[in-house]
Design an enzyme around this catalytic site. Structure first.
Site, PDB file in Angstrom:
ATOM      1  N   GLU A  36       1.294  -7.209   1.597  1.00 33.22           N
ATOM      2  CA  GLU A  36      -0.063  -6.933   1.295  1.00 33.22           C
ATOM      3  C   GLU A  36      -1.272  -7.531   1.078  1.00 33.22           C
ATOM      4  O   GLU A  36      -1.444  -8.566   1.246  1.00 33.22           O
ATOM      5  CB  GLU A  36       0.592  -7.073  -0.803  1.00 33.22           C
ATOM      6  N   THR A  78      -1.362   1.443   0.728  1.00 28.01           N
ATOM      7  CA  THR A  78      -0.125   1.077   0.766  1.00 28.01           C
ATOM      8  C   THR A  78       0.709   1.541   1.218  1.00 28.01           C
ATOM      9  O   THR A  78       1.162   1.790   2.673  1.00 28.01           O
ATOM     10  CB  THR A  78       0.516   0.131  -0.310  1.00 28.01           C
ATOM     11  N   HIS A 193      -2.912  -9.219  -4.090  1.00 26.12           N
ATOM     12  CA  HIS A 193      -3.431  -7.858  -4.337  1.00 26.12           C
ATOM     13  C   HIS A 193      -4.204  -8.506  -4.797  1.00 26.12           C
ATOM     14  O   HIS A 193      -4.897  -9.185  -6.036  1.00 26.12           O
ATOM     15  CB  HIS A 193      -2.140  -7.061  -5.243  1.00 26.12           C
ATOM     16  N   ASP A 252      -0.598  -4.220   5.294  1.00 30.27           N
ATOM     17  CA  ASP A 252      -0.627  -2.479   5.257  1.00 30.27           C
ATOM     18  C   ASP A 252      -2.495  -2.430   5.337  1.00 30.27           C
ATOM     19  O   ASP A 252      -2.310  -1.468   5.636  1.00 30.27           O
ATOM     20  CB  ASP A 252       0.055  -2.580   3.549  1.00 30.27           C
ATOM     21  N   HIS A 253      -2.760  -3.275   4.923  1.00 35.04           N
ATOM     22  CA  HIS A 253      -4.337  -3.392   4.805  1.00 35.04           C
ATOM     23  C   HIS A 253      -5.382  -4.244   4.659  1.00 35.04           C
ATOM     24  O   HIS A 253      -4.903  -5.824   4.723  1.00 35.04           O
ATOM     25  CB  HIS A 253      -5.235  -1.551   4.096  1.00 35.04           C
TER      26      HIS A 253
HETATM   27  C1  GP9 Z   1       1.678  -1.500  -5.609  1.00 34.43           C
HETATM   28  C2  GP9 Z   1       0.963  -1.448  -4.311  1.00 34.43           C
HETATM   29  C3  GP9 Z   1      -0.064  -2.049  -4.267  1.00 34.43           C
HETATM   30  O1  GP9 Z   1       2.703  -0.441  -5.705  1.00 34.43           O
HETATM   31  O2  GP9 Z   1       1.721  -0.150  -3.328  1.00 34.43           O
HETATM   32  O3  GP9 Z   1      -1.095  -1.021  -4.420  1.00 34.43           O
HETATM   33  P1  GP9 Z   1      -2.192  -0.634  -3.731  1.00 34.43           P
HETATM   34  O4  GP9 Z   1      -2.713  -2.062  -2.164  1.00 34.43           O
HETATM   35  O5  GP9 Z   1      -1.584   0.530  -2.370  1.00 34.43           O
HETATM   36  O6  GP9 Z   1      -3.848  -0.379  -3.744  1.00 34.43           O
HETATM   37 MN    MN Z   2      -1.299  -2.436  -0.523  1.00 35.55          MN
END
Ligand code: GP9
Ligand code: MN
Length: 403
Positions: A36, A78, A193, A252-253
């Site tokens: 994440e 994500t 996150h 992911d980003h």
């Molecule tokens: C939550 C996960 C994180 O289930 O996908 O959120 P995002 O990075 O997409 O804001």
């Molecule tokens: Mn994410």
């Protein structure tokens, strides 16, 4: 129409020769881990003398490591990354495909792998409705989704969005052990996150100044995530799952948005120019194949390329025609263009962003004519991908097979 797209893709793929690594992981389980908000800037970086990702830094050495790999996500965050990886298509410019087009026909990775006997599952301790995952996973052919209701989630073992990464991996192991093999198992981590909250007992960095700014909080939660990955590896070994699996990790980003670049500039000790801003979109991409030697693969690449790379490593050739903008990153021919959803792009030498062309490595602005040769391809890729999604063009796949 679909024939135009197919023609374009065939041309794209006809000059990608197979690699000596093709089929290297044939028949192995595939464990995919979404890190994440993890940017590559944390890799091999120390903060106040301490490594931020000691475990990732360690496994890099005996993994395939791609230091020039970018995320290509847009508003779907994500879910955009997941969409690219499973489909080899681009995300949409607005919203998430998961939410906007969950009833399309796709020919996603779980379906392709199933042709070779793979079982597929997703592990993510958030509600199954988040990003419309329950519906989209079914559409993409996943056999199982271990969502929040499969986990024991309490006040104590949660922070921010939910279950912390360490208990998440611990509680996932019994389910993973019971899956039919070979499997394709995707794990989505969550603790790192925004706004990067962490309890004192989960802090592994000594850096304990009070009221840390966002960037330092980010480093702390990344450090926790790294510890969770380490724990997961230990558990995979303990449960006999390590040797017959390959483990693929990707960021992911970005985690640190533009609003925090002033703080980040201080840590990096440089100005974040538009060229640098694109460079910051690099995320880790690591393929760990137990028993194989490590290798740094310098080609540029992005999340749209993960699917072709996995198929290449497994030596799998899909039965149906594939519409996929990806390029195997272990191919002998390096990828030459990474396209971002907003039309920015990078090549081996140049960055195009905010209407300017840069020498990617020196950061110096160069003549636009260095970038213009790529403009058509960039627009074609994004438009063709949008056409496939909005026109639901993959529904013709089965008809084509019958011809
Ligand atoms: C939550 C996960 C994180 O289930 O996908 O959120 P995002 O990075 O997409 O804001
Ligand atoms: Mn994410």
């Amino acid at each position: 129409d679909v024939d135009d797209v197919t023609k374009y893709i065939n041309k794209l793929n006809s000059n990608a020769p197979p690699s000596s690594m093709s089929g290297l992981a044939k028949g192995k389980n595939v464990i995919l881990i979404s890190l994440e908000s993890t940017q590559q800037l944390v890799i091999n970086r120390k903060i106040n003398g301490e490594e931020i990702t000691p475990f990732l830094n360690l496994i890099l050495k005996d993994s395939l490591y791609f230091p020039n790999f970018y995320h290509q996500t847009a508003q779907g965050k994500t879910s955009d990354a997941e969409f690219m990886i499973d489909n080899g298509l681009y995300p949409l410019s607005g919203g998430s495909v998961f939410v906007r087009r969950p009833r399309n026909d796709f020919y996603a990775l779980p379906e392709i792998l199933k042709e070779d006997g793979y079982y597929s599952a997703v592990f993510h301790s958030n509600d199954e409705t988040f990003w419309n995952r329950e519906n989209m996973y079914e559409t993409m052919g996943y056999d199982q989704f271990f969502s929040k209701k499969y986990y024991h989630v309490s006040e104590e073992n949660s922070v921010n969005y939910g279950l912390k990464d360490i208990p998440f991996f611990e509680q996932s192991i019994p389910y993973l052990k019971d899956l039919p093999q070979p499997f394709y198992a995707k794990f989505l981590t969550l603790t790192n996150h925004f706004p990067f909250l962490l309890e004192p007992e989960d802090q592994f960095l000594k850096d304990d100044e009070e009221n840390p700014d966002l960037v330092h909080r980010y480093f702390r939660t990344v450090r926790y995530e790294d510890e969770a990955i380490k724990r997961f590896f230990t558990l995979l070994k303990k449960n006999g799952l390590y040797d017959n699996s390959i483990i693929i990790l990707y960021g992911d980003h970005y985690g640190i948005s533009k609003s925090y670049h002033k703080e980040l500039e201080q840590v990096l000790d440089k100005e974040i120019t538009p060229n640098e801003q694109i460079d910051l979109q690099k995320v880790p991409f690591i393929i760990h194949i137990p028993g194989e030697k490590g290798k740094i693969i310098k080609t540029i690449g992005g999340q749209t390329d993960i699917r072709q790379t996995i198929l290449d490593l497994l030596g799998i050739h899909p039965e149906k025609p594939v519409i996929d903008f990806g390029h195997s990153l272990i191919s002998k021919k390096p990828k030459d263009l990474v396209v971002f959803r907003d039309g920015s792009f990078v090549t081996k030498k140049y960055t195009f962003t905010e209407n300017a062309c840069y020498n990617k490595l020196t950061g110096v602005k160069v003549k636009m004519s260095k970038c213009t040769p790529y403009f058509d391809r960039v627009q074609n890729e994004l438009n063709f991908s949008d056409n496939v999604i909005f026109g639901d063009l993959l529904r013709f796949n089965d008809e084509k097979m019958a011809e």
